[in-house]
Design an enzyme around this catalytic site. Structure first.
Site, short mmCIF file in Angstrom:
data_model
loop_
_atom_site.label_atom_id
_atom_site.label_comp_id
_atom_site.label_asym_id
_atom_site.label_seq_id
_atom_site.Cartn_x
_atom_site.Cartn_y
_atom_site.Cartn_z
N ASP A 226 0.85 -1.19 0.00
CA ASP A 226 0.00 0.00 0.00
C ASP A 226 0.89 1.24 0.00
O ASP A 226 1.87 1.32 0.75
CB ASP A 226 -0.90 0.00 1.23
CG ASP A 226 -1.89 1.16 1.21
OD1 ASP A 226 -2.98 0.97 0.65
OD2 ASP A 226 -1.55 2.23 1.74
N ASN A 234 -2.48 13.08 -4.09
CA ASN A 234 -3.57 13.59 -4.92
C ASN A 234 -3.97 15.01 -4.50
O ASN A 234 -4.22 15.88 -5.35
CB ASN A 234 -4.78 12.66 -4.84
CG ASN A 234 -4.60 11.37 -5.62
OD1 ASN A 234 -3.86 11.34 -6.61
ND2 ASN A 234 -5.25 10.32 -5.17
N HIS A 239 -4.70 14.49 -9.20
CA HIS A 239 -4.91 13.08 -9.49
C HIS A 239 -4.05 12.60 -10.66
O HIS A 239 -3.67 11.43 -10.71
CB HIS A 239 -6.39 12.82 -9.79
CG HIS A 239 -7.26 12.87 -8.56
ND1 HIS A 239 -7.72 14.06 -8.04
CD2 HIS A 239 -7.72 11.89 -7.73
CE1 HIS A 239 -8.45 13.82 -6.96
NE2 HIS A 239 -8.46 12.51 -6.75
N ASP A 243 -1.72 9.36 -10.55
CA ASP A 243 -1.70 8.26 -11.53
C ASP A 243 -0.27 7.94 -11.95
O ASP A 243 0.09 6.77 -12.12
CB ASP A 243 -2.55 8.63 -12.75
CG ASP A 243 -4.04 8.64 -12.44
OD1 ASP A 243 -4.43 8.12 -11.37
OD2 ASP A 243 -4.81 9.18 -13.26
N GLU A 269 -4.60 2.50 -4.26
CA GLU A 269 -3.14 2.51 -4.17
C GLU A 269 -2.60 1.20 -3.61
O GLU A 269 -1.47 1.14 -3.12
CB GLU A 269 -2.68 3.68 -3.28
CG GLU A 269 -3.07 3.59 -1.82
CD GLU A 269 -4.45 4.14 -1.51
OE1 GLU A 269 -4.71 4.45 -0.33
OE2 GLU A 269 -5.28 4.27 -2.45
N ARG A 289 14.24 -15.18 1.15
CA ARG A 289 14.18 -14.86 -0.28
C ARG A 289 13.00 -13.95 -0.61
O ARG A 289 13.14 -12.93 -1.28
CB ARG A 289 14.07 -16.15 -1.09
CG ARG A 289 14.04 -15.94 -2.61
CD ARG A 289 14.00 -17.26 -3.34
NE ARG A 289 12.75 -17.96 -3.14
CZ ARG A 289 11.66 -17.76 -3.88
NH1 ARG A 289 11.67 -16.85 -4.83
NH2 ARG A 289 10.56 -18.44 -3.66
#
Length: 362
Positions: A226, A234, A239, A243, A269, A289
């Site tokens: 996240d 934003n 916005h 993007d 997001e 890993r």
């Protein structure tokens, strides 16, 4: 870091192999069987042609059944070329003292040529130009054969317009085959688009849900990522800038994964990463890993500068799942780990506890 691919690798299309199975294991044996029934009534001149054509179809069908799948594509590409060479050879050898035309050969030529042109168009559905080329070359070879029979007067049943009509029929079949291939391509493109996020190019939530229904076997790792404080991006930069940040984060994910797993845009997001097939889920080596991959993604995003000097960070929750566990269970643990990463200050990777082992009955 060098740029990576913009999309995860697409799964191999099974349609050519399925059509090949139908053509080589059903259609060719049936054609060979029909040719065998015509051998007893064949004239001496056409008998050789029938025997060679019968052997060509049946041997090719047998090879397709016996050869490993990895050789099927080579057989698919070789057989049309051999068939065209055979038709051209019959045309060149037709003449006084050579191979005469007769009603049997004329019937086979008029029936098999359009059917074979259509079959080859479907056989190369994934490569329409190749199928179209083979169809056109076979059409030209068959028309040349009919024209040579007509020119030398070897086929009394051949009307003046037979070669021309054959050409028209075969070209029409090619055009219909091309149209069908184009419809199939558009359908497949539409199906793929339904599983892609239009902004980032990653797989989308629908694709994730389909994978979840098919992931009850094998072991794998699941990570949820996240973008921290994305609403502030934003609100501050707009916005459009947000993007661009999401696209850049998706590029980082693909760069680091480098084909080792699948990346999904879960929504907003949030991103989900699925790394299938680890050899021993829950082992220390696997933990190091997979956690290292997620940490590399987090660190690379933190190092980058985005629109207007904006910097963003990632929080991630990671869950390791044993073989046979439903994906939903691992998702819930990864989601809980992500919430804990947010609560602990963000910009970090948190590993979820291993799932409890089922109690063993004595």
């Amino acid at each position: 870091m060098p740029p990576g691919p913009t999309n995860p690798p697409a799964p191999q299309d099974p349609l050519p192999e399925r059509i090949g199975q139908l053509y080589f294991r059903v259609a060719l044996p049936l054609v060979g069987a029909v040719l065998l029934t015509a051998v007893p009534d064949a004239r001496p001149g056409s008998l050789r042609v029938l025997l060679v054509l019968t052997a060509l179809t049946l041997v090719t069908a047998l090879l397709h059944a016996l050869l490993p799948v990895r050789w099927h594509d080579l057989l698919r590409r070789t057989f049309p070329g051999v068939t065209v060479a055979f038709v051209l050879g019959v045309a060149l050898l037709s003449g006084p003292g050579g191979l005469p035309g007769d009603p049997q050969l004329l019937t086979l030529t008029l029936l098999l040529t359009p059917a074979t042109v259509l079959a080859w168009t479907l056989l190369f559905m994934d490569e329409p130009r190749t199928g179209r080329l083979y169809g056109l070359v076979l059409t030209g070879s068959a028309v040349a054969l009919l024209w040579r029979w007509q020119l030398r007067g070897l086929q009394p049943q051949l009307t003046t317009h037979t070669p021309l009509l054959t050409l028209i029929v075969c070209l029409t079949v090619v055009l219909y085959g091309v149209a069908f291939a184009d419809i199939n391509r558009r359908y497949r493109d539409g199906e793929r688009a339904l599983r892609r996020d239009t902004l980032t190019g990653l797989l989308n939530r629908r694709a994730f849900d389909e994978q979840a229904r098919a992931s009850a076997v094998g072991s794998w790792a699941l990570a949820l990522l996240d973008v921290d404080h994305f609403k502030g991006v934003n609100d501050t930069h707009g916005h459009t800038a947000g993007d661009r940040v999401l696209r850049a984060v998706a590029d980082v994910i693909l760069d680091v994964l480098a084909g080792q797993g699948r990346a999904y845009r879960w929504g907003g997001e949030e991103f989900a990463l699925l790394l299938p097939g680890p050899p021993a889920a829950g082992s220390a080596d696997l933990t190091v890993r997979v956690a290292g991959l997620i940490e590399d993604i987090r660190a690379e995003v933190a190092r980058r500068t985005f629109t207007g000097g904006q910097r963003v960070t990632l929080s991630a929750g990671l869950s390791l799942s044993p073989a046979g566990e439903p994906l939903q269970a691992a998702f819930e643990r990864a989601d809980a780990a992500l919430r804990r990463a947010k609560a602990d200050g963000r910009d970090r990777v948190v590993l979820a506890p291993a799932p409890p082992r089922p109690a063993q009955t004595p």
